[in-house]
Design an enzyme around this catalytic site. Structure first.
Site, short mmCIF file in Angstrom:
data_model
loop_
_atom_site.label_atom_id
_atom_site.label_comp_id
_atom_site.label_asym_id
_atom_site.label_seq_id
_atom_site.Cartn_x
_atom_site.Cartn_y
_atom_site.Cartn_z
N VAL A 231 17.67 63.02 122.06
CA VAL A 231 18.30 62.15 121.12
C VAL A 231 18.13 60.67 121.52
CG1 VAL A 231 20.51 61.04 120.41
CG2 VAL A 231 20.95 63.49 120.74
N ASP A 232 17.11 60.16 123.12
CA ASP A 232 16.81 59.25 123.14
C ASP A 232 15.23 59.21 122.06
OD1 ASP A 232 18.51 57.50 124.16
OD2 ASP A 232 17.92 58.40 126.10
N LEU A 233 14.68 60.23 122.65
CA LEU A 233 13.29 60.55 121.96
C LEU A 233 13.22 60.35 120.24
CD1 LEU A 233 11.62 62.94 125.06
CD2 LEU A 233 11.24 60.60 124.49
N GLY B 121 13.77 56.99 118.98
CA GLY B 121 12.65 56.30 119.49
C GLY B 121 11.41 57.07 118.54
N ASP C 137 22.70 59.51 126.02
CA ASP C 137 22.08 60.59 125.10
C ASP C 137 22.64 61.53 125.69
OD1 ASP C 137 19.09 62.25 124.24
OD2 ASP C 137 20.42 63.78 125.66
#
Length: 380
Positions: free
Chosen positions: A167-169, A172, A139
């Site tokens: 960014v990760d979320l 997802g 991220d």
């Protein structure tokens, strides 16, 4: 009560944040999620402190509503178990580097031949194609590489990342959207498909108006701190005893703000009467507002702003946030019973559905907690 994804089985081979967040949401919606970890476990189990009875807060935040098992993919038995599970699953989510699972015979092409209905979602830093596909991605470095840090922080300060791994979320969430769309497509075609979700793509995809500003004007966006590049006044201000935020979204609200401040002439000044004019004369207007807002307390300003129906709010810490009645009224703080921790507080799901509501059935699993249970089901 029926749930939206009841009867859907998800095989979760992902670790860290983007993939586990995706599969947790699918589990919240009723899917039977089987979290498969290697013998060393998901990396986030060690990402602490804080820990609760040996379980990291990081791991606990994205792994509820899953059954957990440990499988060693480096053994023939482990590979066979995974293939058997894939045959009985609707969705597989993984975040290995491109080509890694091909070595184990667990790539999309191989599993698609065995189970044509399988929806196979790959989450990586840079996707399955392109010159950067083999580059590892986390991220923070993608916030830097993808431009987000260049627009975050104070104008004269250093570039900053956001306080949460957005960014990760968002990757997802993109994976969730793609999976739900693929499930719907499967009802029409009878076939699964390969979903290629990249953190880098996801970050670019939500640059939204800031990217559009650049693409249309050719001007590099600047850091504005808590201010907005296209709307004024839309930022934090300091009162006599603390900080608060104002979000003036249109000219009518600005006129009401000026009335509330006892400065109706500002709302009629040609330099400020429209949002475009306020953006053009940002520095002059903000300097005037800063001098006014410093004279009264946060509580007094918020009361006046609420009465004038101007969007505003205090800048709260987490203790204040989770003490808000609205958090409890909206069921955004839930408590689950964990086998070793006992009462486990978690952030609730924002998905509110009238007929197929989210349920909180399983706390985040202990390492390999359901291995035997799942293996018995395979042999039945």
């Amino acid at each position: 009560m029926m749930q939206a994804l009841q009867g859907i089985r998800v095989l979760d081979l992902s670790r860290v944040l983007a993939g586990p967040y995706c599969t947790m949401v699918l589990g919240d919606l009723g899917a039977d999620v089987i979290k498969v970890e290697p013998p060393e476990g998901d990396e986030t189990r060690g990402w602490g402190p804080p820990f609760a009875e040996g379980e990291s807060a990081y791991y606990l935040c994205v792994n509820r509503n899953k059954r957990g098992m440990v499988i060693n993919l480096k053994t023939d038995e482990g590979k066979k178990i995974l293939r058997d599970l894939a045959l009985q699953s609707d969705v597989l989510v993984e975040n290995f580097r491109p080509g890694t699972l091909e070595k184990f015979g667990l790539d999309f092409e191989t599993l698609h031949e065995l189970n044509p209905k399988l929806i196979y979602c790959s989450i990586t830093g840079f996707g399955q194609t392109g010159s950067m596909k083999d580059k590892p991605g986390y991220d923070f470095m993608i916030q830097a590489l993808g431009g987000l840090m260049s627009i975050t922080g104070e104008p004269e300060g250093e570039p900053m990342k956001t306080g949460v791994a957005v960014v990760d979320l968002f990757a997802g969430q993109n994976a969730i959207i793609a999976i739900l769309a693929a499930l719907q497509a499967r009802t029409l075609t009878g076939e699964g498909q390969h979903l290629d979700i990249a953190l880098f793509d996801s970050q670019l995809g939500w640059l939204a108006n800031v990217a559009s500003n650049y693409l249309i004007s050719g001007n590099l966006p600047k850091r504005h701190g808590n201010a907005h590049p296209n709307i004024v006044p839309y930022q934090s201000f300091q009162a006599s005893d603390g900080w608060f935020a104002i979000a003036v979204g249109n000219d009518r609200q600005f006129a009401r703000l000026c009335e509330m401040l006892g400065k109706p002439e500002l709302g009629m000044d040609e330099k400020f009467v429209t949002n475009a004019a306020r953006v053009q004369n940002r520095e002059e207007l903000i300097a005037l507002l800063v001098s006014i807002f410093k004279t009264v307390s946060v509580a007094d300003w918020l009361q006046k702003l609420d009465e004038a129906e101007i969007p505003c709010g205090p800048i709260q810490n987490f203790e204040q946030v989770f003490s808000m009645p609205n958090v409890h009224e909206r069921e955004m703080l839930v408590k689950m019973t964990h086998p070793t921790i006992g009462e486990l507080p978690l952030v609730g799901s924002p998905l509110k559905m009238s007929d197929t509501p989210v349920t909180y059935r399983l706390p985040p699993p202990l390492m390999g907690e359901h291995t035997g249970e799942v293996l018995r089901e395979l042999s039945d």
